[in-house]
Write a protein that holds these residues in place. Structure first.
Motif, PDB file in Angstrom:
ATOM      1  N   ILE A  40       0.832  -1.205   0.000  1.00 24.37           N
ATOM      2  CA  ILE A  40       0.000   0.000   0.000  1.00 24.37           C
ATOM      3  C   ILE A  40       0.867   1.257   0.000  1.00 24.37           C
ATOM      4  N   MET A  41       1.902   1.288   0.830  1.00 26.31           N
ATOM      5  CA  MET A  41       2.769   2.471   0.854  1.00 26.31           C
ATOM      6  C   MET A  41       3.466   2.668  -0.488  1.00 26.31           C
ATOM      7  N   ASP A  42       3.922   1.592  -1.118  1.00 27.88           N
ATOM      8  CA  ASP A  42       4.544   1.720  -2.442  1.00 27.88           C
ATOM      9  C   ASP A  42       3.569   2.324  -3.442  1.00 27.88           C
ATOM     10  N   ARG A  43       2.336   1.856  -3.434  1.00 28.32           N
ATOM     11  CA  ARG A  43       1.329   2.390  -4.357  1.00 28.32           C
ATOM     12  C   ARG A  43       1.053   3.860  -4.078  1.00 28.32           C
ATOM     13  N   ILE A  44       0.980   4.215  -2.816  1.00 23.82           N
ATOM     14  CA  ILE A  44       0.705   5.613  -2.471  1.00 23.82           C
ATOM     15  C   ILE A  44       1.893   6.492  -2.836  1.00 23.82           C
ATOM     16  N   TRP A  45       3.109   6.021  -2.568  1.00 18.19           N
ATOM     17  CA  TRP A  45       4.289   6.801  -2.943  1.00 18.19           C
ATOM     18  C   TRP A  45       4.401   6.972  -4.456  1.00 18.19           C
ATOM     19  N   ASP A  46       3.912   6.017  -5.220  1.00 18.62           N
ATOM     20  CA  ASP A  46       3.984   6.104  -6.674  1.00 18.62           C
ATOM     21  C   ASP A  46       2.992   7.114  -7.257  1.00 18.62           C
ATOM     22  N   ARG A  47       2.048   7.575  -6.456  1.00 19.87           N
ATOM     23  CA  ARG A  47       1.044   8.533  -6.915  1.00 19.87           C
ATOM     24  C   ARG A  47       1.541   9.961  -6.725  1.00 19.87           C
ATOM     25  N   ASP A  48       1.017  10.847  -7.559  1.00 18.31           N
ATOM     26  CA  ASP A  48       1.338  12.267  -7.420  1.00 18.31           C
ATOM     27  C   ASP A  48       0.257  13.009  -6.648  1.00 18.31           C
ATOM     28  N   ALA A  49      -0.765  12.286  -6.216  1.00 23.19           N
ATOM     29  CA  ALA A  49      -1.892  12.945  -5.562  1.00 23.19           C
ATOM     30  C   ALA A  49      -2.395  12.082  -4.416  1.00 23.19           C
ATOM     31  N   GLU A  50      -3.263  12.675  -3.627  1.00 25.34           N
ATOM     32  CA  GLU A  50      -3.920  11.939  -2.550  1.00 25.34           C
ATOM     33  C   GLU A  50      -4.763  10.828  -3.161  1.00 25.34           C
ATOM     34  N   THR A  51      -5.113   9.837  -2.337  1.00 25.16           N
ATOM     35  CA  THR A  51      -5.900   8.719  -2.837  1.00 25.16           C
ATOM     36  C   THR A  51      -6.911   8.282  -1.793  1.00 25.16           C
ATOM     37  N   THR A  52      -7.917   7.560  -2.240  1.00 27.57           N
ATOM     38  CA  THR A  52      -8.926   7.015  -1.338  1.00 27.57           C
ATOM     39  C   THR A  52      -8.728   5.503  -1.218  1.00 27.57           C
ATOM     40  N   VAL A  53      -9.387   4.935  -0.220  1.00 27.09           N
ATOM     41  CA  VAL A  53      -9.364   3.481  -0.063  1.00 27.09           C
ATOM     42  C   VAL A  53      -9.929   2.827  -1.317  1.00 27.09           C
ATOM     43  N   ARG A  54     -11.032   3.358  -1.842  1.00 26.61           N
ATOM     44  CA  ARG A  54     -11.674   2.782  -3.021  1.00 26.61           C
ATOM     45  C   ARG A  54     -10.719   2.754  -4.210  1.00 26.61           C
ATOM     46  N   GLU A  55     -10.016   3.855  -4.450  1.00 27.16           N
ATOM     47  CA  GLU A  55      -9.085   3.913  -5.588  1.00 27.16           C
ATOM     48  C   GLU A  55      -7.982   2.867  -5.441  1.00 27.16           C
ATOM     49  N   LEU A  56      -7.441   2.772  -4.243  1.00 30.84           N
ATOM     50  CA  LEU A  56      -6.378   1.802  -4.021  1.00 30.84           C
ATOM     51  C   LEU A  56      -6.907   0.370  -4.058  1.00 30.84           C
ATOM     52  N   PHE A  57      -8.075   0.154  -3.476  1.00 33.92           N
ATOM     53  CA  PHE A  57      -8.683  -1.177  -3.515  1.00 33.92           C
ATOM     54  C   PHE A  57      -8.913  -1.621  -4.956  1.00 33.92           C
ATOM     55  N   ASP A  58      -9.490  -0.758  -5.786  1.00 31.17           N
ATOM     56  CA  ASP A  58      -9.750  -1.118  -7.192  1.00 31.17           C
ATOM     57  C   ASP A  58      -8.463  -1.531  -7.895  1.00 31.17           C
ATOM     58  N   GLU A  59      -7.403  -0.828  -7.631  1.00 25.85           N
ATOM     59  CA  GLU A  59      -6.106  -1.144  -8.250  1.00 25.85           C
ATOM     60  C   GLU A  59      -5.574  -2.492  -7.754  1.00 25.85           C
ATOM     61  N   LEU A  60      -5.622  -2.704  -6.440  1.00 24.80           N
ATOM     62  CA  LEU A  60      -5.106  -3.956  -5.873  1.00 24.80           C
ATOM     63  C   LEU A  60      -5.983  -5.151  -6.244  1.00 24.80           C
ATOM     64  N   ALA A  61      -7.310  -4.968  -6.264  1.00 23.41           N
ATOM     65  CA  ALA A  61      -8.237  -6.066  -6.554  1.00 23.41           C
ATOM     66  C   ALA A  61      -8.081  -6.571  -7.984  1.00 23.41           C
ATOM     67  N   ALA A  62      -7.562  -5.738  -8.864  1.00 24.78           N
ATOM     68  CA  ALA A  62      -7.323  -6.162 -10.238  1.00 24.78           C
ATOM     69  C   ALA A  62      -6.158  -7.153 -10.318  1.00 24.78           C
ATOM     70  N   GLU A  63      -5.324  -7.187  -9.267  1.00 23.36           N
ATOM     71  CA  GLU A  63      -4.134  -8.026  -9.269  1.00 23.36           C
ATOM     72  C   GLU A  63      -4.163  -9.170  -8.270  1.00 23.36           C
ATOM     73  N   ARG A  64      -5.012  -9.058  -7.249  1.00 23.66           N
ATOM     74  CA  ARG A  64      -5.024 -10.070  -6.190  1.00 23.66           C
ATOM     75  C   ARG A  64      -6.400 -10.151  -5.569  1.00 23.66           C
ATOM     76  N   ASP A  65      -6.640 -11.249  -4.888  1.00 22.52           N
ATOM     77  CA  ASP A  65      -7.897 -11.432  -4.171  1.00 22.52           C
ATOM     78  C   ASP A  65      -7.765 -10.734  -2.820  1.00 22.52           C
ATOM     79  N   ILE A  66      -8.472  -9.617  -2.673  1.00 19.47           N
ATOM     80  CA  ILE A  66      -8.358  -8.828  -1.448  1.00 19.47           C
ATOM     81  C   ILE A  66      -9.692  -8.163  -1.155  1.00 19.47           C
ATOM     82  N   ALA A  67     -10.017  -8.033   0.114  1.00 22.58           N
ATOM     83  CA  ALA A  67     -11.275  -7.414   0.519  1.00 22.58           C
ATOM     84  C   ALA A  67     -11.096  -5.912   0.696  1.00 22.58           C
ATOM     85  N   TYR A  68     -12.147  -5.182   0.381  1.00 23.85           N
ATOM     86  CA  TYR A  68     -12.149  -3.731   0.574  1.00 23.85           C
ATOM     87  C   TYR A  68     -11.827  -3.399   2.028  1.00 23.85           C
ATOM     88  N   THR A  69     -12.442  -4.128   2.968  1.00 21.97           N
ATOM     89  CA  THR A  69     -12.229  -3.834   4.391  1.00 21.97           C
ATOM     90  C   THR A  69     -10.789  -4.082   4.829  1.00 21.97           C
TER      91      THR A  69
END
Length: 125
Positions: free
Chosen positions: A11-40
């Motif tokens: 999660i920190m790597d993904r956030i550091w790679d961004r140029d802007a703030e992010t939400t849980v939903r945005e990060l979840f959508d990105e991670l869920a495309a690559e792995r089985d993970i729950a929003y919570t």
């Protein structure tokens, strides 16, 4: 200070790679495309990172927008300082470290030390 857990690091790597703030939903959508993970799971991990001081957040409607409190490089420097202080004699730790870095990394280290020396040298009257 310690390093991050596995998911915290992702999660920190993904956030550091961004140029802007992010939400849980945005990060979840990105991670869920690559792995089985729950929003919570993403939400609780980001909340934990906030409580630990690694992420800042601000409410945006019903959600929060998150951003890192330190850059990736500042975090790495803190880890290096912790290792230096906990690893025995700091002069030997540094010696072993320098023995293992590449020539390119060594050149970067020398350049950084020169910049620091230049900044700390008082100017002549």
């Amino acid at each position: 200070m310690r390093g991050f857990g596995d998911l915290e690091a992702v999660i920190m790597d993904r956030i550091w790679d961004r140029d802007a703030e992010t939400t849980v939903r945005e990060l979840f959508d990105e991670l869920a495309a690559e792995r089985d993970i729950a929003y919570t799971t993403v939400m609780s991990t980001m909340d934990n990172l906030h409580r630990k001081g690694w992420l800042a957040r601000q409410r945006a409607g019903k959600a929060y927008r998150y951003w890192p409190t330190l850059t990736r490089e500042e975090h790495s420097a803190r880890l290096m300082l912790e290792a230096l202080g906990a690893g025995g004699r700091s002069d030997l730790v540094l010696s072993h470290f320098v023995d293992r870095i590449t020539e390119e990394e060594s050149a970067g280290l020398r350049a950084a030390l020169r910049r620091l020396t230049t900044r700390k040298t008082p100017e002549a009257p």
